[in-house]
Write a protein that holds these residues in place. Sequence first.
Motif, mmCIF file in Angstrom:
data_model
loop_
_atom_site.group_PDB
_atom_site.id
_atom_site.type_symbol
_atom_site.label_atom_id
_atom_site.label_comp_id
_atom_site.label_asym_id
_atom_site.label_seq_id
_atom_site.Cartn_x
_atom_site.Cartn_y
_atom_site.Cartn_z
ATOM 1 N N GLU A 27 0.828 -1.207 0.000
ATOM 2 C CA GLU A 27 0.000 0.000 0.000
ATOM 3 C C GLU A 27 0.866 1.262 0.000
ATOM 4 O O GLU A 27 0.556 2.236 -0.684
ATOM 5 N N ALA A 28 1.956 1.242 0.748
ATOM 6 C CA ALA A 28 2.853 2.401 0.798
ATOM 7 C C ALA A 28 3.502 2.646 -0.556
ATOM 8 O O ALA A 28 3.593 3.798 -1.016
ATOM 9 N N ILE A 29 3.941 1.591 -1.231
ATOM 10 C CA ILE A 29 4.567 1.742 -2.551
ATOM 11 C C ILE A 29 3.552 2.250 -3.562
ATOM 12 O O ILE A 29 3.846 3.152 -4.357
ATOM 13 N N LYS A 30 2.351 1.715 -3.538
ATOM 14 C CA LYS A 30 1.300 2.181 -4.457
ATOM 15 C C LYS A 30 1.008 3.659 -4.245
ATOM 16 O O LYS A 30 0.900 4.433 -5.209
ATOM 17 N N ALA A 31 0.901 4.080 -2.989
ATOM 18 C CA ALA A 31 0.614 5.484 -2.679
ATOM 19 C C ALA A 31 1.765 6.391 -3.117
ATOM 20 O O ALA A 31 1.535 7.477 -3.678
ATOM 21 N N LEU A 32 3.000 5.965 -2.884
ATOM 22 C CA LEU A 32 4.151 6.773 -3.293
ATOM 23 C C LEU A 32 4.225 6.917 -4.806
ATOM 24 O O LEU A 32 4.529 8.004 -5.317
ATOM 25 N N CYS A 33 3.957 5.839 -5.525
ATOM 26 C CA CYS A 33 3.976 5.910 -6.992
ATOM 27 C C CYS A 33 2.925 6.901 -7.492
ATOM 28 O O CYS A 33 3.210 7.722 -8.366
ATOM 29 N N GLN A 34 1.747 6.830 -6.929
ATOM 30 C CA GLN A 34 0.690 7.754 -7.324
ATOM 31 C C GLN A 34 1.074 9.196 -6.984
ATOM 32 O O GLN A 34 0.923 10.091 -7.802
ATOM 33 N N GLU A 35 1.585 9.401 -5.789
ATOM 34 C CA GLU A 35 1.962 10.738 -5.333
ATOM 35 C C GLU A 35 3.063 11.366 -6.191
ATOM 36 O O GLU A 35 3.041 12.562 -6.468
ATOM 37 N N HIS A 36 4.015 10.550 -6.650
ATOM 38 C CA HIS A 36 5.157 11.074 -7.406
ATOM 39 C C HIS A 36 4.997 10.966 -8.922
ATOM 40 O O HIS A 36 5.911 11.336 -9.664
ATOM 41 N N GLY A 37 3.868 10.462 -9.387
ATOM 42 C CA GLY A 37 3.619 10.387 -10.822
ATOM 43 C C GLY A 37 4.308 9.232 -11.522
ATOM 44 O O GLY A 37 4.555 9.284 -12.728
ATOM 45 N N TYR A 38 4.606 8.166 -10.786
ATOM 46 C CA TYR A 38 5.174 6.968 -11.392
ATOM 47 C C TYR A 38 4.018 6.011 -11.687
ATOM 48 O O TYR A 38 3.090 5.896 -10.894
ATOM 49 N N GLU A 39 4.105 5.330 -12.805
ATOM 50 C CA GLU A 39 3.087 4.322 -13.122
ATOM 51 C C GLU A 39 3.579 2.967 -12.633
ATOM 52 O O GLU A 39 4.574 2.442 -13.132
ATOM 53 N N LEU A 40 2.916 2.417 -11.643
ATOM 54 C CA LEU A 40 3.282 1.114 -11.109
ATOM 55 C C LEU A 40 2.773 0.037 -12.056
ATOM 56 O O LEU A 40 1.574 -0.076 -12.305
ATOM 57 N N ILE A 41 3.691 -0.749 -12.586
ATOM 58 C CA ILE A 41 3.339 -1.792 -13.553
ATOM 59 C C ILE A 41 3.201 -3.144 -12.860
ATOM 60 O O ILE A 41 2.263 -3.892 -13.110
ATOM 61 N N ALA A 42 4.152 -3.451 -11.977
ATOM 62 C CA ALA A 42 4.107 -4.715 -11.240
ATOM 63 C C ALA A 42 4.802 -4.531 -9.896
ATOM 64 O O ALA A 42 5.718 -3.721 -9.773
ATOM 65 N N LEU A 43 4.340 -5.295 -8.917
ATOM 66 C CA LEU A 43 4.884 -5.209 -7.568
ATOM 67 C C LEU A 43 4.782 -6.573 -6.918
ATOM 68 O O LEU A 43 3.731 -7.208 -6.973
ATOM 69 N N GLU A 44 5.891 -7.033 -6.337
ATOM 70 C CA GLU A 44 5.862 -8.276 -5.576
ATOM 71 C C GLU A 44 6.748 -8.127 -4.358
ATOM 72 O O GLU A 44 7.873 -7.660 -4.449
ATOM 73 N N VAL A 45 6.199 -8.509 -3.220
ATOM 74 C CA VAL A 45 6.937 -8.456 -1.965
ATOM 75 C C VAL A 45 7.232 -9.892 -1.541
ATOM 76 O O VAL A 45 6.318 -10.687 -1.333
ATOM 77 N N MET A 46 8.514 -10.213 -1.438
ATOM 78 C CA MET A 46 8.957 -11.515 -0.958
ATOM 79 C C MET A 46 9.262 -11.373 0.542
ATOM 80 O O MET A 46 9.197 -10.276 1.085
ATOM 81 N N ASP A 47 9.605 -12.446 1.210
ATOM 82 C CA ASP A 47 9.871 -12.383 2.650
ATOM 83 C C ASP A 47 11.027 -11.450 3.008
ATOM 84 O O ASP A 47 11.032 -10.834 4.068
ATOM 85 N N ASP A 48 12.040 -11.367 2.127
ATOM 86 C CA ASP A 48 13.239 -10.586 2.454
ATOM 87 C C ASP A 48 13.644 -9.573 1.391
ATOM 88 O O ASP A 48 14.703 -8.943 1.506
ATOM 89 N N HIS A 49 12.850 -9.421 0.346
ATOM 90 C CA HIS A 49 13.160 -8.431 -0.681
ATOM 91 C C HIS A 49 11.906 -8.016 -1.452
ATOM 92 O O HIS A 49 10.850 -8.635 -1.305
ATOM 93 N N VAL A 50 12.066 -6.971 -2.267
ATOM 94 C CA VAL A 50 10.935 -6.365 -2.984
ATOM 95 C C VAL A 50 11.293 -6.215 -4.460
ATOM 96 O O VAL A 50 12.425 -5.849 -4.789
ATOM 97 N N HIS A 51 10.326 -6.484 -5.339
ATOM 98 C CA HIS A 51 10.454 -6.211 -6.771
ATOM 99 C C HIS A 51 9.423 -5.142 -7.127
ATOM 100 O O HIS A 51 8.231 -5.314 -6.843
ATOM 101 N N VAL A 52 9.874 -4.061 -7.757
ATOM 102 C CA VAL A 52 8.975 -3.007 -8.219
ATOM 103 C C VAL A 52 9.306 -2.733 -9.675
ATOM 104 O O VAL A 52 10.467 -2.472 -10.026
#
Length: 140
Positions: A41-66
């Motif tokens: 939710e935080a990444i989605k909100a930041l992308c919207q706030e800064h004008g980035y288009e979020l294409i894909a997002l995956e959160v693993m136990d110890d790392h993140v793919h954006v």
Amino acid sequence: MRKKSWRSTGAAVYSLNYHFVWSIKYRRRVLRAPVDETLKEAIKALCQEHGYELIALEVMDDHVHVFLSAPPKVAPSIIAKVLKGSTARTLFTKHPELKNILRNDHLWNPSYYVGSAGHVSSEINQRYIDGQKTKQEGGE
């Protein structure tokens, strides 16, 4: 699926997509429910706030793919700084138990991976550029 492969600003038409990957300090496996949902939710909100288009997002136990698209005036290093810094503050605020697991209030490793992608491959771009001189000489 996006309707078009390019976006525009007042000064540029672009297709700049970035794949970011960053990990938890000491590779601790702390991005499990409900922390992972807070992070998404935080990444989605930041992308919207800064004008980035979020294409894909995956959160693993110890790392993140954006995977996102951003205007050319925004350097990838700034995007990483915004996403990592803001999400660390959010996660420590909403999940204070993380401070017991991670020392010195450092959530993320200082490094990250970023790769760029457009809607065409590097090979296609190279063939196109290599063919420009031939095209010009041929009168096209």
